[in-house]
Design a protein around this motif. Structure first.
Motif, PDB file in Angstrom:
ATOM      1  N   SER A  90       0.828  -1.216   0.000  1.00 30.17           N
ATOM      2  CA  SER A  90       0.000   0.000   0.000  1.00 30.17           C
ATOM      3  C   SER A  90       0.861   1.265   0.000  1.00 30.17           C
ATOM      4  N   GLN A  91       2.172   1.129   0.260  1.00 30.35           N
ATOM      5  CA  GLN A  91       3.055   2.287   0.290  1.00 30.35           C
ATOM      6  C   GLN A  91       3.688   2.575  -1.080  1.00 30.35           C
ATOM      7  N   THR A  92       3.511   1.687  -2.020  1.00 28.73           N
ATOM      8  CA  THR A  92       4.167   1.836  -3.319  1.00 28.73           C
ATOM      9  C   THR A  92       3.435   2.851  -4.194  1.00 28.73           C
ATOM     10  N   GLU A  93       4.216   3.716  -4.838  1.00 29.20           N
ATOM     11  CA  GLU A  93       3.683   4.692  -5.776  1.00 29.20           C
ATOM     12  C   GLU A  93       4.460   4.587  -7.084  1.00 29.20           C
ATOM     13  N   ALA A  94       3.774   4.759  -8.208  1.00 34.29           N
ATOM     14  CA  ALA A  94       4.435   4.710  -9.512  1.00 34.29           C
ATOM     15  C   ALA A  94       3.651   5.531 -10.514  1.00 34.29           C
ATOM     16  N   ASP A  95       4.387   6.164 -11.413  1.00 38.05           N
ATOM     17  CA  ASP A  95       3.792   6.972 -12.480  1.00 38.05           C
ATOM     18  C   ASP A  95       4.604   6.707 -13.742  1.00 38.05           C
ATOM     19  N   ILE A  96       3.968   6.144 -14.763  1.00 37.42           N
ATOM     20  CA  ILE A  96       4.663   5.725 -15.981  1.00 37.42           C
ATOM     21  C   ILE A  96       3.998   6.357 -17.188  1.00 37.42           C
ATOM     22  N   SER A  97       4.819   6.825 -18.125  1.00 33.86           N
ATOM     23  CA  SER A  97       4.314   7.388 -19.381  1.00 33.86           C
ATOM     24  C   SER A  97       5.154   6.833 -20.531  1.00 33.86           C
ATOM     25  N   LEU A  98       4.485   6.244 -21.502  1.00 33.59           N
ATOM     26  CA  LEU A  98       5.157   5.673 -22.669  1.00 33.59           C
ATOM     27  C   LEU A  98       4.478   6.185 -23.929  1.00 33.59           C
ATOM     28  N   HIS A  99       5.266   6.713 -24.849  1.00 30.39           N
ATOM     29  CA  HIS A  99       4.748   7.144 -26.144  1.00 30.39           C
ATOM     30  C   HIS A  99       5.614   6.530 -27.234  1.00 30.39           C
ATOM     31  N   VAL A 100       5.025   5.627 -28.006  1.00 27.10           N
ATOM     32  CA  VAL A 100       5.725   4.999 -29.124  1.00 27.10           C
ATOM     33  C   VAL A 100       5.399   5.804 -30.378  1.00 27.10           C
ATOM     34  N   ASP A 101       6.394   6.517 -30.885  1.00 29.66           N
ATOM     35  CA  ASP A 101       6.195   7.289 -32.108  1.00 29.66           C
ATOM     36  C   ASP A 101       5.991   6.362 -33.294  1.00 29.66           C
ATOM     37  N   THR A 102       6.852   5.340 -33.396  1.00 27.60           N
ATOM     38  CA  THR A 102       6.710   4.370 -34.477  1.00 27.60           C
ATOM     39  C   THR A 102       7.444   3.094 -34.119  1.00 27.60           C
ATOM     40  N   VAL A 103       6.876   1.968 -34.538  1.00 32.18           N
ATOM     41  CA  VAL A 103       7.548   0.678 -34.440  1.00 32.18           C
ATOM     42  C   VAL A 103       7.154  -0.125 -35.683  1.00 32.18           C
ATOM     43  N   ASP A 104       8.143  -0.613 -36.390  1.00 31.71           N
ATOM     44  CA  ASP A 104       7.905  -1.384 -37.604  1.00 31.71           C
ATOM     45  C   ASP A 104       7.727  -2.853 -37.246  1.00 31.71           C
ATOM     46  N   TYR A 105       6.626  -3.435 -37.728  1.00 31.57           N
ATOM     47  CA  TYR A 105       6.410  -4.869 -37.540  1.00 31.57           C
ATOM     48  C   TYR A 105       5.801  -5.441 -38.817  1.00 31.57           C
ATOM     49  N   GLY A 106       6.454  -6.435 -39.363  1.00 26.43           N
ATOM     50  CA  GLY A 106       5.955  -7.060 -40.583  1.00 26.43           C
ATOM     51  C   GLY A 106       5.932  -6.123 -41.770  1.00 26.43           C
ATOM     52  N   GLY A 107       6.782  -5.097 -41.746  1.00 30.76           N
ATOM     53  CA  GLY A 107       6.818  -4.143 -42.843  1.00 30.76           C
ATOM     54  C   GLY A 107       5.837  -3.003 -42.712  1.00 30.76           C
ATOM     55  N   TYR A 108       5.051  -2.976 -41.626  1.00 31.55           N
ATOM     56  CA  TYR A 108       4.099  -1.886 -41.429  1.00 31.55           C
ATOM     57  C   TYR A 108       4.554  -1.005 -40.257  1.00 31.55           C
ATOM     58  N   PRO A 109       4.606   0.316 -40.417  1.00 28.75           N
ATOM     59  CA  PRO A 109       5.024   1.210 -39.326  1.00 28.75           C
ATOM     60  C   PRO A 109       3.833   1.603 -38.434  1.00 28.75           C
ATOM     61  N   PHE A 110       3.668   0.933 -37.313  1.00 28.94           N
ATOM     62  CA  PHE A 110       2.640   1.321 -36.350  1.00 28.94           C
ATOM     63  C   PHE A 110       3.072   2.627 -35.680  1.00 28.94           C
ATOM     64  N   ARG A 111       2.138   3.571 -35.556  1.00 25.94           N
ATOM     65  CA  ARG A 111       2.482   4.894 -35.054  1.00 25.94           C
ATOM     66  C   ARG A 111       1.539   5.347 -33.931  1.00 25.94           C
ATOM     67  N   ASP A 112       2.064   6.235 -33.116  1.00 28.60           N
ATOM     68  CA  ASP A 112       1.277   7.008 -32.153  1.00 28.60           C
ATOM     69  C   ASP A 112       0.545   6.114 -31.147  1.00 28.60           C
ATOM     70  N   PHE A 113       1.327   5.311 -30.407  1.00 26.71           N
ATOM     71  CA  PHE A 113       0.778   4.504 -29.323  1.00 26.71           C
ATOM     72  C   PHE A 113       1.110   5.169 -27.994  1.00 26.71           C
ATOM     73  N   LEU A 114       0.119   5.257 -27.106  1.00 28.72           N
ATOM     74  CA  LEU A 114       0.282   5.956 -25.833  1.00 28.72           C
ATOM     75  C   LEU A 114      -0.167   5.072 -24.685  1.00 28.72           C
ATOM     76  N   LEU A 115       0.659   5.030 -23.635  1.00 27.97           N
ATOM     77  CA  LEU A 115       0.295   4.351 -22.402  1.00 27.97           C
ATOM     78  C   LEU A 115       0.681   5.242 -21.231  1.00 27.97           C
ATOM     79  N   ALA A 116      -0.290   5.577 -20.391  1.00 29.90           N
ATOM     80  CA  ALA A 116      -0.036   6.349 -19.168  1.00 29.90           C
ATOM     81  C   ALA A 116      -0.666   5.587 -18.007  1.00 29.90           C
ATOM     82  N   ALA A 117       0.128   5.314 -16.971  1.00 34.01           N
ATOM     83  CA  ALA A 117      -0.371   4.494 -15.864  1.00 34.01           C
ATOM     84  C   ALA A 117       0.131   5.032 -14.538  1.00 34.01           C
TER      85      ALA A 117
END
Length: 259
Positions: A90-117
């Motif tokens: 109950s004492q643990t605190e965390a703040d995470i922000s991830l923004h993937v501008d682009t990641v290529d998979y299978g020849g396709y550039p996935f863009r603009d993925f956001l995770l905030a937790a």
């Protein structure tokens, strides 16, 4: 090197580590690979286990290390800060922000993925978003962590999931729906999931299917599994008294017979 892993022709690595009176550690890492780069800055305070991490990846060539995994260039920014290392405390605190501008998979550039937790006193809140042309979604996650049980609820909308544009399959398949998923699991590996999908639209090749409401439920208690799928006017249910392993074993047997 193995066939699954290789090293690029050109890369350089610089690292620095500093300790201040045995109270705090600071680290800096700079990694240049071909035309890409990764930077990492981190701090950790030993008395109260407080930490801060910031990392940036710019045109980092994942395929230079994993040539057979259909991966390409990765660009992202990551930041995290918090206090405590036990997520169930109950004492643990965390703040995470991830923004993937682009990641290529299978020849396709996935863009603009956001995770905030965030994690505060066992309560988890998160926002998951993606603005790519093939994957468009806006989801919220709320959960509760305790040593004996984890409960979570995921809500929001998958505006578009286009598997052909994303090059994940050859045939045209597009999915969209409003999502409401509730789940819990305890330390005895008992759990329950209820998934509700509203305003479901499914496009497969030249066929279009629409459903106002679909519900999928599953309960796993004392090594037994019960599940049910409710379509408008249709209900499908199945049970595995010996649990999930037994169900998967029966499915495998059936697949072997069909083959």
């Amino acid at each position: 090197m193995s066939e699954q892993f290789s090293l690029p022709d050109s890369m350089s690595l610089q690292a620095a580590l500093d300790f201040s009176n045995d109270q705090m550690a600071k680290a800096h890492l700079s990694w240049n690979v071909l035309q890409g780069a990764m930077d990492l800055d981190a701090e950790f305070a030993f008395p109260d286990t407080a930490y801060r991490v910031a990392s940036g990846w710019r045109n980092f060539p994942l395929d230079a290390f994993l040539p057979h995994e259909n991966l390409g260039i990765l660009s992202l920014s990551l930041s995290a800060k918090g206090r405590g290392l036990d997520p169930f405390s109950s004492q643990t605190e965390a703040d995470i922000s991830l923004h993937v501008d682009t990641v290529d998979y299978g020849g396709y550039p996935f863009r603009d993925f956001l995770l905030a937790a965030t994690l505060d006193s066992g309560n988890v809140t998160s926002h998951i978003g993606c603005g790519d042309s093939a994957v468009q979604m806006d989801l919220q996650l709320a959960g509760r962590l305790t040593p004996s049980e984890y409960a979570a609820r995921l809500t929001g909308r998958i505006k578009q999931l286009d598997l052909k544009t994303a090059r994940l399959m050859e045939d045209s398949l597009t999915f969209s729906a409003s999502v409401d998923i509730e789940a819990w699991v305890n330390d005895k590996m008992e759990g329950s999931v209820k998934s509700s999908f509203d305003e479901v639209a499914l496009y497969l090749s030249d066929m279009e299917s629409r459903f106002d409401h679909i519900v999928v439920t599953a309960d796993m208690l004392q090594d037994s599994l019960d599940a049910r799928v409710d379509f408008p006017g249709i209900q499908v249910a199945f049970s595995a008294p010996s649990g999930l392993d037994s169900l998967l074993a029966h499915v495998t047997e059936c697949m072997d017979i069909l083959q």
